[in-house]
Design a protein around this motif. Structure first.
Motif, PDB file in Angstrom:
ATOM      1  N   PRO A 152      63.426 -74.995  12.939  1.00  0.00           N
ATOM      2  CA  PRO A 152      63.746 -76.289  12.338  1.00  0.00           C
ATOM      3  C   PRO A 152      65.249 -76.553  12.361  1.00  0.00           C
ATOM      4  O   PRO A 152      66.057 -75.621  12.313  1.00  0.00           O
ATOM      5  CB  PRO A 152      63.255 -76.158  10.896  1.00  0.00           C
ATOM      6  N   ARG A 153      65.604 -77.821  12.454  1.00  0.00           N
ATOM      7  CA  ARG A 153      67.010 -78.223  12.394  1.00  0.00           C
ATOM      8  C   ARG A 153      67.101 -79.541  11.654  1.00  0.00           C
ATOM      9  O   ARG A 153      66.093 -80.181  11.399  1.00  0.00           O
ATOM     10  CB  ARG A 153      67.620 -78.317  13.776  1.00  0.00           C
ATOM     11  N   CYS A 195      69.117 -88.855   9.607  1.00  0.00           N
ATOM     12  CA  CYS A 195      68.583 -88.873   8.230  1.00  0.00           C
ATOM     13  C   CYS A 195      68.780 -87.558   7.487  1.00  0.00           C
ATOM     14  O   CYS A 195      68.485 -87.467   6.302  1.00  0.00           O
ATOM     15  CB  CYS A 195      67.103 -89.238   8.247  1.00  0.00           C
ATOM     16  N   LYS A 196      69.240 -86.540   8.169  1.00  0.00           N
ATOM     17  CA  LYS A 196      69.499 -85.207   7.596  1.00  0.00           C
ATOM     18  C   LYS A 196      68.232 -84.489   7.138  1.00  0.00           C
ATOM     19  O   LYS A 196      68.300 -83.522   6.394  1.00  0.00           O
ATOM     20  CB  LYS A 196      70.484 -85.286   6.407  1.00  0.00           C
ATOM     21  N   CYS A 197      67.051 -84.963   7.571  1.00  0.00           N
ATOM     22  CA  CYS A 197      65.794 -84.282   7.254  1.00  0.00           C
ATOM     23  C   CYS A 197      65.554 -83.161   8.261  1.00  0.00           C
ATOM     24  O   CYS A 197      66.000 -83.223   9.394  1.00  0.00           O
ATOM     25  CB  CYS A 197      64.626 -85.268   7.310  1.00  0.00           C
ATOM     26  N   SER A 198      64.811 -82.173   7.832  1.00  0.00           N
ATOM     27  CA  SER A 198      64.483 -81.055   8.702  1.00  0.00           C
ATOM     28  C   SER A 198      63.348 -81.455   9.646  1.00  0.00           C
ATOM     29  O   SER A 198      62.418 -82.158   9.244  1.00  0.00           O
ATOM     30  CB  SER A 198      64.058 -79.869   7.844  1.00  0.00           C
ATOM     31  N   PHE A 199      63.429 -81.035  10.893  1.00  0.00           N
ATOM     32  CA  PHE A 199      62.374 -81.277  11.870  1.00  0.00           C
ATOM     33  C   PHE A 199      62.370 -80.158  12.888  1.00  0.00           C
ATOM     34  O   PHE A 199      63.348 -79.450  13.056  1.00  0.00           O
ATOM     35  CB  PHE A 199      62.554 -82.645  12.560  1.00  0.00           C
ATOM     36  N   ILE A 200      61.251 -79.995  13.560  1.00  0.00           N
ATOM     37  CA  ILE A 200      61.146 -79.008  14.633  1.00  0.00           C
ATOM     38  C   ILE A 200      61.243 -79.759  15.950  1.00  0.00           C
ATOM     39  O   ILE A 200      60.489 -80.696  16.191  1.00  0.00           O
ATOM     40  CB  ILE A 200      59.825 -78.229  14.541  1.00  0.00           C
ATOM     41  N   PRO A 201      62.187 -79.392  16.811  1.00  0.00           N
ATOM     42  CA  PRO A 201      62.339 -80.103  18.086  1.00  0.00           C
ATOM     43  C   PRO A 201      61.094 -79.969  18.955  1.00  0.00           C
ATOM     44  O   PRO A 201      60.353 -78.991  18.858  1.00  0.00           O
ATOM     45  CB  PRO A 201      63.539 -79.441  18.746  1.00  0.00           C
ATOM     46  N   LEU A 202      60.882 -80.954  19.798  1.00  0.00           N
ATOM     47  CA  LEU A 202      59.766 -80.906  20.729  1.00  0.00           C
ATOM     48  C   LEU A 202      59.996 -79.785  21.740  1.00  0.00           C
ATOM     49  O   LEU A 202      61.134 -79.547  22.159  1.00  0.00           O
ATOM     50  CB  LEU A 202      59.640 -82.239  21.471  1.00  0.00           C
ATOM     51  N   ASP A 236      66.790 -79.067  22.811  1.00  0.00           N
ATOM     52  CA  ASP A 236      68.110 -79.427  22.281  1.00  0.00           C
ATOM     53  C   ASP A 236      68.078 -80.720  21.477  1.00  0.00           C
ATOM     54  O   ASP A 236      69.122 -81.301  21.202  1.00  0.00           O
ATOM     55  CB  ASP A 236      69.107 -79.574  23.437  1.00  0.00           C
ATOM     56  N   GLN A 237      66.895 -81.185  21.107  1.00  0.00           N
ATOM     57  CA  GLN A 237      66.721 -82.441  20.376  1.00  0.00           C
ATOM     58  C   GLN A 237      67.556 -82.434  19.093  1.00  0.00           C
ATOM     59  O   GLN A 237      67.559 -81.464  18.345  1.00  0.00           O
ATOM     60  CB  GLN A 237      65.233 -82.602  20.044  1.00  0.00           C
ATOM     61  N   LYS A 238      68.286 -83.524  18.844  1.00  0.00           N
ATOM     62  CA  LYS A 238      69.180 -83.600  17.695  1.00  0.00           C
ATOM     63  C   LYS A 238      68.742 -84.632  16.651  1.00  0.00           C
ATOM     64  O   LYS A 238      69.247 -84.660  15.552  1.00  0.00           O
ATOM     65  CB  LYS A 238      70.591 -83.926  18.167  1.00  0.00           C
ATOM     66  N   PHE A 239      67.807 -85.510  17.020  1.00  0.00           N
ATOM     67  CA  PHE A 239      67.315 -86.545  16.115  1.00  0.00           C
ATOM     68  C   PHE A 239      65.814 -86.383  15.961  1.00  0.00           C
ATOM     69  O   PHE A 239      65.114 -86.079  16.934  1.00  0.00           O
ATOM     70  CB  PHE A 239      67.613 -87.942  16.679  1.00  0.00           C
ATOM     71  N   CYS A 240      65.294 -86.614  14.756  1.00  0.00           N
ATOM     72  CA  CYS A 240      63.850 -86.528  14.547  1.00  0.00           C
ATOM     73  C   CYS A 240      63.171 -87.743  15.177  1.00  0.00           C
ATOM     74  O   CYS A 240      63.836 -88.626  15.720  1.00  0.00           O
ATOM     75  CB  CYS A 240      63.527 -86.423  13.057  1.00  0.00           C
ATOM     76  N   SER A 241      61.873 -87.812  15.095  1.00  0.00           N
ATOM     77  CA  SER A 241      61.125 -88.850  15.807  1.00  0.00           C
ATOM     78  C   SER A 241      60.899 -90.127  14.995  1.00  0.00           C
ATOM     79  O   SER A 241      60.207 -91.022  15.468  1.00  0.00           O
ATOM     80  CB  SER A 241      59.782 -88.290  16.268  1.00  0.00           C
ATOM     81  N   LYS A 242      61.483 -90.235  13.814  1.00  0.00           N
ATOM     82  CA  LYS A 242      61.338 -91.469  13.033  1.00  0.00           C
ATOM     83  C   LYS A 242      61.961 -92.632  13.801  1.00  0.00           C
ATOM     84  O   LYS A 242      62.974 -92.467  14.488  1.00  0.00           O
ATOM     85  CB  LYS A 242      62.043 -91.344  11.685  1.00  0.00           C
TER      86      LYS A 242
END
Length: 127
Positions: free
Chosen positions: A6-7, A12-19, A24-30
């Motif tokens: 998770p990063r 939004c500073k929320c935790s997410f697991i990259p695809l 190297d994904q830096k933004f969640c999918s919202k």
């Protein structure tokens, strides 16, 4: 395959697991975060790539030439109380009966696990 940890989303500073396809994904999918990512990329390209800026300016110029009354219509519709020039297109008549009953709505964008909301819809009147 790499073990993805998770990063925090840069938006939004929320935790997410990259695809797995984008480790190297830096933004969640919202949607909000993806718009922020696109805006940041566009701003960066405008600052660093003169050809990109020039192409964007030319595209905007061509669009303005094709749509000369857009600004005038936008202001006119804004005075009428429309938030969006296309808002009148969003009003769609429903041609099928809406039945009273209990429905389940699923929240698509959530910071935690998928949230489910149970609601009851009742037909009040037909206008």
């Amino acid at each position: 395959m790499k073990n993805l940890h998770p990063r925090l989303c840069l938006s939004c500073k929320c935790s997410f697991i990259p695809l797995p396809q984008h480790p190297d994904q830096k933004f969640c999918s919202k949607i909000k975060c993806q718009k922020d990512r696109k805006n940041r990329t566009t701003l960066f390209k405008r600052k660093t790539d003169s050809a990109y800026s020039e192409n964007q300016a030319n595209a905007n110029k061509r669009w303005r030439q094709k749509n000369p009354d857009y600004q005038r219509n936008y202001r006119k519709n804004k005075k009428k109380g429309y938030d969006n020039i296309d808002s009148s297109k969003n009003n769609v008549l429903i041609n099928f009966p809406i039945l009273s009953g209990t429905y389940q709505l699923t929240v698509i964008e959530s910071t935690e696990k998928m949230a489910v909301l149970i609601v009851k819809l009742e037909l009040i009147s037909i206008s």
